[in-house]
Design an enzyme around this catalytic site. Structure first.
Site, PDB file in Angstrom:
ATOM      1  N   ASP A   1     169.376  97.231  93.025  1.00 17.20           N
ATOM      2  CA  ASP A   1     168.805  96.726  94.273  1.00 17.20           C
ATOM      3  C   ASP A   1     169.828  96.557  95.390  1.00 17.20           C
ATOM      4  O   ASP A   1     171.019  96.374  95.162  1.00 17.20           O
ATOM      5  CB  ASP A   1     168.082  95.396  94.037  1.00 17.20           C
ATOM      6  CG  ASP A   1     168.958  94.332  93.383  1.00 17.20           C
ATOM      7  OD1 ASP A   1     169.805  94.700  92.548  1.00 17.20           O
ATOM      8  OD2 ASP A   1     168.793  93.148  93.713  1.00 17.20           O
TER       9      ASP A   1
ATOM     10  N   GLU B   1     168.659  92.433  90.889  1.00 14.43           N
ATOM     11  CA  GLU B   1     169.732  91.535  90.417  1.00 14.43           C
ATOM     12  C   GLU B   1     169.980  90.397  91.390  1.00 14.43           C
ATOM     13  O   GLU B   1     170.389  89.312  90.991  1.00 14.43           O
ATOM     14  CB  GLU B   1     171.027  92.341  90.209  1.00 14.43           C
ATOM     15  CG  GLU B   1     172.141  91.549  89.543  1.00 14.43           C
ATOM     16  CD  GLU B   1     172.845  90.572  90.459  1.00 14.43           C
ATOM     17  OE1 GLU B   1     173.204  89.476  90.002  1.00 14.43           O
ATOM     18  OE2 GLU B   1     173.029  90.905  91.651  1.00 14.43           O
ATOM     19  N   GLU B   2     169.733  90.650  92.691  1.00 13.21           N
ATOM     20  CA  GLU B   2     170.172  89.702  93.728  1.00 13.21           C
ATOM     21  C   GLU B   2     169.273  88.468  93.803  1.00 13.21           C
ATOM     22  O   GLU B   2     168.519  88.264  94.752  1.00 13.21           O
ATOM     23  CB  GLU B   2     170.222  90.411  95.093  1.00 13.21           C
ATOM     24  CG  GLU B   2     171.237  91.549  95.172  1.00 13.21           C
ATOM     25  CD  GLU B   2     172.685  91.073  95.216  1.00 13.21           C
ATOM     26  OE1 GLU B   2     172.922  89.853  95.141  1.00 13.21           O
ATOM     27  OE2 GLU B   2     173.568  91.932  95.313  1.00 13.21           O
TER      28      GLU B   2
ATOM     29  N   HIS C   1     178.161  91.369 100.153  1.00 14.49           N
ATOM     30  CA  HIS C   1     177.089  90.755 100.952  1.00 14.49           C
ATOM     31  C   HIS C   1     177.460  90.633 102.428  1.00 14.49           C
ATOM     32  O   HIS C   1     176.735  90.002 103.193  1.00 14.49           O
ATOM     33  CB  HIS C   1     176.652  89.389 100.391  1.00 14.49           C
ATOM     34  CG  HIS C   1     176.088  89.461  98.996  1.00 14.49           C
ATOM     35  ND1 HIS C   1     175.315  88.470  98.438  1.00 14.49           N
ATOM     36  CD2 HIS C   1     176.164  90.438  98.054  1.00 14.49           C
ATOM     37  CE1 HIS C   1     174.966  88.824  97.204  1.00 14.49           C
ATOM     38  NE2 HIS C   1     175.483  90.010  96.959  1.00 14.49           N
TER      39      HIS C   1
HETATM   40 ZN   LIG Z   1     175.393  90.866  95.098  1.00 15.47          ZN
HETATM   41 ZN   LIG Z   2     176.179  92.762  92.694  1.00 10.09          ZN
END
Ligand SMILES: [Zn+2]
Ligand SMILES: [Zn+2]
Length: 391
Positions: A75, A133-134, A359
């Site tokens: 993702d 995953e986030e 991020h």
């Molecule tokens: Zn991340």
């Molecule tokens: Zn990651």
């Protein structure tokens, strides 16, 4: 396939995925690419697990052996990309700002290598391309779908801007922290800014809470034990002459020790309850655990270290505690169930300006780390599949 061809495919795959980022549980295109290449390599492929997850299963040709789970997450993040390279996101407001594009590219390369060498190893490979995953629980979704059934060990990697390009970082025990998110609403009694004695000032009480929360780590956790309490959001008030009736605090908790992580919410709530009781407010407290700590099994971390040192040289493998991070990762949910190892492959390149953290809207990674990731992950997988866990 030559090394040059494989590297070219790695970069091409990663850049294609980078141009087409997809948010958690929406990774339809990415999952389609993974499924197609796994099938072409000879894997038996399941799709639609936990929504968009893909698992490719392949049995080795050298008899019985362990079942090894390998994992790549797919993702992207809700970030408007601000990089200057020539393969930016083509989807407004969505960006691969954590490197999961590289994880999918690396994962497919490793899966294809293991298919080419299947006559040399025994046991079974399950290659998991995981959604979301986030912070959205993709790993738990895949576990609930049964992906860990029969699995003896698990391996995964993260490209990591905390380390220079191509440096491998692996530790025994916790590699990444566990995390949880708390929401607090303080209920006071609003009123006129000039008549404070007839109100209960939620803004002031929330401010006291933020200050008092700084003692949770500094005065209740051993200085030798890493932990974080961060209030990341504070909202209260509407005008200069109005005393706020409510205030909202949102924050994150981090720890390496699973027991401590489970105790922190109670300590945070205890501080808020005490401050509110002292100052005449009430409160609501909500907590959601996001990820368990990512804790590496000693034997599997050792296999990764030995193979990494053989491939890149001991001077390019770091095992010191500073490799660890208080960032979290839902592979911890996998490692809570089966022994495994999650390691970092450095992607930082100061000269080329690849210095922005995960991020960040400016995040980019040094692609020359990707072949290192492929080599080390493949080598560690082969060690496990050839009986390395038994020795
Ligand atoms: Zn991340
Ligand atoms: Zn990651």
């Amino acid at each position: 396939m030559t090394v040059a061809d494989e590297t070219e495919l790695l970069v091409r795959t990663r850049r294609d995925l980078h141009r087409h980022p997809e948010l958690g549980f929406q990774e339809h295109r990415t999952a389609g690419i993974a499924a197609e290449r796994l099938r072409a390599a000879g894997y038996k492929v399941q799709t639609g697990l936990a929504g968009t997850g893909v698992v490719g299963t392949l049995h080795g040709g050298a008899g019985t052996g362990p079942t090894l789970l390998l994992r790549a997450d797919m993702d992207a993040l809700p970030i408007h990309e601000q990089t200057t390279h020539d393969f930016p996101s083509g989807t407004e407001g969505v960006m691969h700002a954590c490197g999961h594009d590289a994880h999918v590219a690396i994962g497919l390369a490793v899966a294809e290598r293991l298919a080419r060498s299947r006559g040399e190893w025994g046991g079974t490979v399950k290659y998991m391309f995981q959604p979301a995953e986030e912070g959205l629980g993709g790993a738990v979704g895949m576990i609930d779908a049964g992906v860990l059934d029969g699995v003896d060990a698990a391996l995964g990697l993260h490209v990591w801007l905390g380390l220079p390009s191509g440096i491998v970082g692996v530790v025994q025990g916790p590699q990444m922290a566990g995390a949880g998110e708390f929401h607090v609403t303080i209920h006071g009694r609003g009123g006129h800014g000039a008549i404070p004695h007839e109100t209960v000032d939620a803004l002031m009480i929330a401010s006291q809470c933020v200050v008092a929360l700084q003692t949770v780590v500094s005065r209740t956790v051993s200085p030798l034990e890493p932990a974080v309490v961060t209030v990341g959001s504070f909202h209260a008030g509407t005008a200069h002459n109005v005393i706020a009736a409510t205030a909202e605090l949102v924050g994150t908790l981090r720890a390496f020790d699973p027991t401590l992580l489970d105790e922190l919410p109670g300590r945070v709530e205890g501080v808020i309850a005490g401050v509110c009781a002292a100052l005449g407010a009430t409160y609501d407290f909500q907590y959601r655990k996001e990820a368990t700590p990512t804790v590496n099994d000693r034997r599997l971390a050792e296999i990764v270290r030995v193979e990494a040192e053989r491939i890149v040289g001991a001077e390019r493998v770091r095992t010191d505690p500073d490799v660890r991070t208080m960032a979290a990762e839902d592979f911890g949910d996998v490692l809570e169930q089966v022994p495994g190892c999650y390691f970092f492959v450095g992607g930082r390149n100061e000269e080329r300006g690849m210095i922005h953290p995960h991020h960040s809207a400016h995040f980019d990674l040094c692609e020359s780390c990707m072949p290192v990731g492929v080599d080390v992950l493949e080598a560690a997988a082969l060690r496990v599949l050839k009986g390395g866990l038994a020795s």
